[in-house]
Motif scaffolding. Sequence first.
Motif, PDB file in Angstrom:
ATOM      1  N   PRO A 146       0.814  -1.227   0.000  1.00 49.61           N
ATOM      2  CA  PRO A 146       0.000   0.000   0.000  1.00 49.61           C
ATOM      3  C   PRO A 146       0.840   1.267   0.000  1.00 49.61           C
ATOM      4  O   PRO A 146       0.483   2.260  -0.652  1.00 49.61           O
ATOM      5  N   LYS A 147       1.969   1.246   0.735  1.00 51.36           N
ATOM      6  CA  LYS A 147       2.818   2.438   0.762  1.00 51.36           C
ATOM      7  C   LYS A 147       3.447   2.690  -0.606  1.00 51.36           C
ATOM      8  O   LYS A 147       3.543   3.836  -1.060  1.00 51.36           O
ATOM      9  N   ARG A 148       3.854   1.578  -1.278  1.00 51.53           N
ATOM     10  CA  ARG A 148       4.418   1.744  -2.624  1.00 51.53           C
ATOM     11  C   ARG A 148       3.372   2.273  -3.608  1.00 51.53           C
ATOM     12  O   ARG A 148       3.656   3.167  -4.422  1.00 51.53           O
ATOM     13  N   ILE A 149       2.177   1.745  -3.501  1.00 49.98           N
ATOM     14  CA  ILE A 149       1.104   2.211  -4.397  1.00 49.98           C
ATOM     15  C   ILE A 149       0.781   3.669  -4.128  1.00 49.98           C
ATOM     16  O   ILE A 149       0.571   4.461  -5.057  1.00 49.98           O
ATOM     17  N   ARG A 150       0.749   4.052  -2.836  1.00 47.47           N
ATOM     18  CA  ARG A 150       0.466   5.447  -2.514  1.00 47.47           C
ATOM     19  C   ARG A 150       1.540   6.371  -3.073  1.00 47.47           C
ATOM     20  O   ARG A 150       1.246   7.444  -3.619  1.00 47.47           O
ATOM     21  N   GLU A 151       2.817   5.951  -2.976  1.00 47.72           N
ATOM     22  CA  GLU A 151       3.896   6.774  -3.515  1.00 47.72           C
ATOM     23  C   GLU A 151       3.816   6.846  -5.041  1.00 47.72           C
ATOM     24  O   GLU A 151       4.043   7.905  -5.635  1.00 47.72           O
ATOM     25  N   GLU A 152       3.490   5.690  -5.674  1.00 48.09           N
ATOM     26  CA  GLU A 152       3.364   5.704  -7.136  1.00 48.09           C
ATOM     27  C   GLU A 152       2.190   6.561  -7.584  1.00 48.09           C
ATOM     28  O   GLU A 152       2.273   7.268  -8.603  1.00 48.09           O
ATOM     29  N   LEU A 153       1.076   6.516  -6.831  1.00 45.24           N
ATOM     30  CA  LEU A 153      -0.064   7.360  -7.186  1.00 45.24           C
ATOM     31  C   LEU A 153       0.290   8.829  -7.041  1.00 45.24           C
ATOM     32  O   LEU A 153      -0.112   9.667  -7.872  1.00 45.24           O
ATOM     33  N   THR A 154       1.041   9.159  -6.000  1.00 43.80           N
ATOM     34  CA  THR A 154       1.454  10.554  -5.831  1.00 43.80           C
ATOM     35  C   THR A 154       2.346  10.991  -6.986  1.00 43.80           C
ATOM     36  O   THR A 154       2.150  12.078  -7.565  1.00 43.80           O
ATOM     37  N   ALA A 155       3.332  10.136  -7.341  1.00 41.53           N
ATOM     38  CA  ALA A 155       4.202  10.481  -8.461  1.00 41.53           C
ATOM     39  C   ALA A 155       3.424  10.530  -9.769  1.00 41.53           C
ATOM     40  O   ALA A 155       3.662  11.404 -10.615  1.00 41.53           O
ATOM     41  N   SER A 156       2.474   9.606  -9.940  1.00 36.38           N
ATOM     42  CA  SER A 156       1.663   9.608 -11.156  1.00 36.38           C
ATOM     43  C   SER A 156       0.814  10.869 -11.240  1.00 36.38           C
ATOM     44  O   SER A 156       0.653  11.452 -12.320  1.00 36.38           O
ATOM     45  N   TYR A 157       0.280  11.293 -10.105  1.00 37.99           N
ATOM     46  CA  TYR A 157      -0.516  12.514 -10.113  1.00 37.99           C
ATOM     47  C   TYR A 157       0.342  13.711 -10.489  1.00 37.99           C
ATOM     48  O   TYR A 157      -0.087  14.602 -11.236  1.00 37.99           O
ATOM     49  N   VAL A 158       1.572  13.740  -9.974  1.00 38.69           N
ATOM     50  CA  VAL A 158       2.469  14.855 -10.311  1.00 38.69           C
ATOM     51  C   VAL A 158       2.769  14.836 -11.807  1.00 38.69           C
ATOM     52  O   VAL A 158       2.735  15.883 -12.481  1.00 38.69           O
ATOM     53  N   ARG A 159       3.071  13.645 -12.357  1.00 42.10           N
ATOM     54  CA  ARG A 159       3.358  13.570 -13.794  1.00 42.10           C
ATOM     55  C   ARG A 159       2.130  13.941 -14.611  1.00 42.10           C
ATOM     56  O   ARG A 159       2.225  14.652 -15.624  1.00 42.10           O
ATOM     57  N   PHE A 160       0.965  13.451 -14.178  1.00 45.26           N
ATOM     58  CA  PHE A 160      -0.267  13.755 -14.900  1.00 45.26           C
ATOM     59  C   PHE A 160      -0.543  15.260 -14.911  1.00 45.26           C
ATOM     60  O   PHE A 160      -0.884  15.845 -15.945  1.00 45.26           O
ATOM     61  N   THR A 161      -0.373  15.881 -13.753  1.00 43.02           N
ATOM     62  CA  THR A 161      -0.607  17.326 -13.674  1.00 43.02           C
ATOM     63  C   THR A 161       0.400  18.072 -14.527  1.00 43.02           C
ATOM     64  O   THR A 161       0.058  19.053 -15.215  1.00 43.02           O
ATOM     65  N   THR A 162       1.657  17.614 -14.537  1.00 38.03           N
ATOM     66  CA  THR A 162       2.678  18.276 -15.351  1.00 38.03           C
ATOM     67  C   THR A 162       2.349  18.183 -16.831  1.00 38.03           C
ATOM     68  O   THR A 162       2.498  19.162 -17.580  1.00 38.03           O
ATOM     69  N   VAL A 163       1.895  17.016 -17.259  1.00 38.25           N
ATOM     70  CA  VAL A 163       1.540  16.845 -18.670  1.00 38.25           C
ATOM     71  C   VAL A 163       0.366  17.731 -19.043  1.00 38.25           C
ATOM     72  O   VAL A 163       0.382  18.418 -20.079  1.00 38.25           O
ATOM     73  N   LEU A 164      -0.686  17.752 -18.209  1.00 37.97           N
ATOM     74  CA  LEU A 164      -1.855  18.567 -18.526  1.00 37.97           C
ATOM     75  C   LEU A 164      -1.520  20.049 -18.508  1.00 37.97           C
ATOM     76  O   LEU A 164      -2.029  20.830 -19.325  1.00 37.97           O
ATOM     77  N   GLU A 165      -0.653  20.452 -17.567  1.00 36.07           N
ATOM     78  CA  GLU A 165      -0.275  21.866 -17.518  1.00 36.07           C
ATOM     79  C   GLU A 165       0.553  22.255 -18.739  1.00 36.07           C
ATOM     80  O   GLU A 165       0.544  23.413 -19.153  1.00 36.07           O
ATOM     81  N   GLY A 166       1.294  21.301 -19.324  1.00 38.28           N
ATOM     82  CA  GLY A 166       2.125  21.614 -20.482  1.00 38.28           C
ATOM     83  C   GLY A 166       1.446  21.423 -21.811  1.00 38.28           C
ATOM     84  O   GLY A 166       2.077  21.646 -22.853  1.00 38.28           O
ATOM     85  N   LEU A 167       0.180  21.016 -21.832  1.00 34.00           N
ATOM     86  CA  LEU A 167      -0.527  20.835 -23.097  1.00 34.00           C
ATOM     87  C   LEU A 167      -0.762  22.175 -23.786  1.00 34.00           C
ATOM     88  O   LEU A 167      -0.926  23.211 -23.137  1.00 34.00           O
ATOM     89  N   ASP A 168      -0.796  22.141 -25.136  1.00 40.93           N
ATOM     90  CA  ASP A 168      -1.130  23.343 -25.897  1.00 40.93           C
ATOM     91  C   ASP A 168      -2.623  23.418 -26.174  1.00 40.93           C
ATOM     92  O   ASP A 168      -3.063  24.028 -27.146  1.00 40.93           O
ATOM     93  N   ALA A 169      -3.410  22.763 -25.332  1.00 40.21           N
ATOM     94  CA  ALA A 169      -4.865  22.802 -25.422  1.00 40.21           C
ATOM     95  C   ALA A 169      -5.420  23.103 -24.034  1.00 40.21           C
ATOM     96  O   ALA A 169      -4.854  22.693 -23.023  1.00 40.21           O
TER      97      ALA A 169
END
Length: 860
Positions: free
Chosen positions: A451-474
């Motif tokens: 569970p701790k690994r999944i929580r850390e991966e979800l946090t990192a995934s959320y950061v990557r997801f937010t970074t990608v959406l913030e960098g979109l040209d749409a």
Amino acid sequence: MPQFPLSPTADAAASPASMTLWRRWWRRQSPSRQDRFITLGPLFAVILFLAAVIAAFGYLRIEENDREQQAVTRDVEYAQQRLRLRLLERQEQLMRIGRDVSNNEIDTEEFIVQAEALVNQNPELMAISWIDSKRRIKASYISPSANAIGSRMAGAQLTVDETDGSYDLARDLRQPVYSRPLSAQDTRRYNAASLQLQVPLDDQGKFSGVIMGEYSVDGLLRFGIPTEITAKYAVALVDDNASVLAGNLLPPRKGAAQWLPWTESAAKYEIPVSPVGNGLLIRAEGYRTSQGVVGRGFFWLVSALSALTVWMLLGNWRHTRRRMQVQEALLTETHFRRAMENSMLTGMRALDLQGRITYVNPAFCKMTGLNEDELVGCTAPFPHWPESEIDIMQARLNDELQGRTPLGGFEIRVKRKNGQIFDARMYVSPLIDPHGHQTGWMTSMTDITEPKRIREELTASYVRFTTVLEGLDAAVSVAPLGSEELLFANKLYRAWFGGQVSGQVSGHVNLIAQAGVPAFASTGDALDAVDDMAGFPANSLTDAQTANAEIFVPKLAKWLEVRSRYLTWVDGRLAQMVIATDITPRRHAEEQAAQQNERAQNASRLITMGEMASSVAHELNQPLTAINNYCNGMVSRIKANQISNEDLLVALEKTARQAWRAGQIIQRIRAFVKRSEPNRTSADVATLVSNAMELAEIELRRHHVRLTHDIAARLPDLMVDRILIEQVLINLMKNAAESIAQSNRPTAQRNVELQVAPRHIDEQSVVEFSVLDSGQGLSPEVMERLFEAFYSTKAEGMGIGLKLCRSIVESHHGRLEAVNIYNGDEVVGCRFTFWIPVIPLTSPAAAATPTIAVQAARPQ
């Protein structure tokens, strides 16, 4: 209920005092178990003895019954075969008589003679009758022993009931048919059951009656069943309702005898009589010869011994029953607690007040990789503590023993036996005995590595997801339906519309409104915590495809491509996501391309008419010369006063026709070269082809090429731009004429053919246009680059004619292709074909297709 340790091995490793306690408890329990074995041992022995005797007796009885049953089955099947052969033999004799009757080889008198001989030879036959196609009896012979109530007189009419439908069945099937067994009440003629055989008569393919043979069922039993069978068994012939027609069966057992297990049962078997079928069955039962004396004596002996044994065990059973019930309850409780402990996924550990491990469950051992013997009795530092954190773990243990641990537990690091470290969460609670005294501490441990690994991966995934959406040209935004809350907005959306994730949703709503995407209006409950769309099915919305639209936003001065779809948000609410992409540069490029295409269209038409200028001048010179000649002739004759009003009227009419002809030529040329916006309308194919042929024929006559056409009747209208399609036809016919001119064909072979016909291509209705020439065809090199822009084999060619022709056809959702025409291995021409769909083009993209001009350039 006495207390006892849950785990003897744990107590044995804990202390000598606990080991002594366990031995005392075991000594208290062992006598009761011994008593149980002593009590149940004789009972089991008696039960096994009775079971063995009963099994042996039953096996012998079953084997004897099987032998008797097999004997009955074999004998009955043998009797059935004998009876079947006898019936088939009689059937063949009746069929021979029927063939003689059908061939007119015997008359009624001869029939009676043969029937009498057959009946006298076969006592089971009671009567043989000749019946015509109208159920009238032509001749009949009845056995004197038939005991008939009435005789069958010649000319008498048979009723339907007398044949039980077998007469009609024989007439329909044209083959021998047996009736079901008829009782005396059914036939009203004989005092016993009878059976009829209907043999059909055939007169040159027509049904002419039957030969009916009537059997006595009792005679079939007496003369058809072997005597050795009737002597061994009770044999009877029964019908499909189990009614006895002939013979006798054994009476069923009555009273208590039918329930006694030692009463002998008779073997029985029945089988249908072939070829009669299931309506007549042979049933046989074996005679009961044994009275079951041995079986009865053996049964009573076994029953007496069993009763004596049960009576002897009752006293001992009552004495030990209570003790066994207590022991069973104790064992059940023990097994339940042990099963509950073993099935737990949480690691359990018990500590005494001094911090020594007194108990661990299998889950704790599995987590640490240590067995129970390695853990129980250990004191700090424990073997599952990491070496680098012994001080920290000791401090934690001190807090546990002092009761200073948080209620929500705490995280620790645990070492497995193989040296692997994992994260765990531990909870501590006091261990209270039944008397209310604390005897130690109970700790539960859960592995939280995954569970701790999944929580850390979800946090990192959320950061990557937010970074990608913030960098979109749409611009991306998400808002729930029927609410003024903005659930998500990326950086570009905030830059364009100034909205925040928790701010206004006006930009989101405006995009949806301008794009024409259906949305739900806000209600009075929009600000409540409850979703006002709750209860409505949302699967059809979330499974729907993305809706696209292109809109212009004056506030941003941009063209945006808006895509929207429904989705289920993380809290279960139905939301709408909008993605807006800036397509302003693309729209500007499309507008510039449309303008360039319009300029190319105008230039191409002007170039085409420039190339056709000499031919057009020659074509106009003919009507102008005729007008000049008519005018000069009229002037001369008027001056000489040699013309009448009728001649003058005729000359003026001819002059007007020539002037109209010149005007039509100029009008066609003006309509062809006039620049106009694309205009797709419903066009008549025949008129469109006729206009193109009038303009192209001028150029074809200049090259001394003959133009023929084959246009199908009743062609459907097409939704096309007439000028563009006419220009494609003109260019193709002009290219065909130039190819013929360059190939130096003789005059008889200089021809171009235009074919127009309906077709069905790619599962749609189309109109196909084909231009066939007798030129030199296309080489493989030219064929590969035929539709390539700026490629031409002519010195004066621009190389855009066929490219633009193909673009025009494809803009109408059609297809243009070229193939060579062969005569054996020789190329004798070329065929250019294109087709246009019949279905009207109503899509916005089709309506906005720019007009494209085509230059009359054909690679050679």
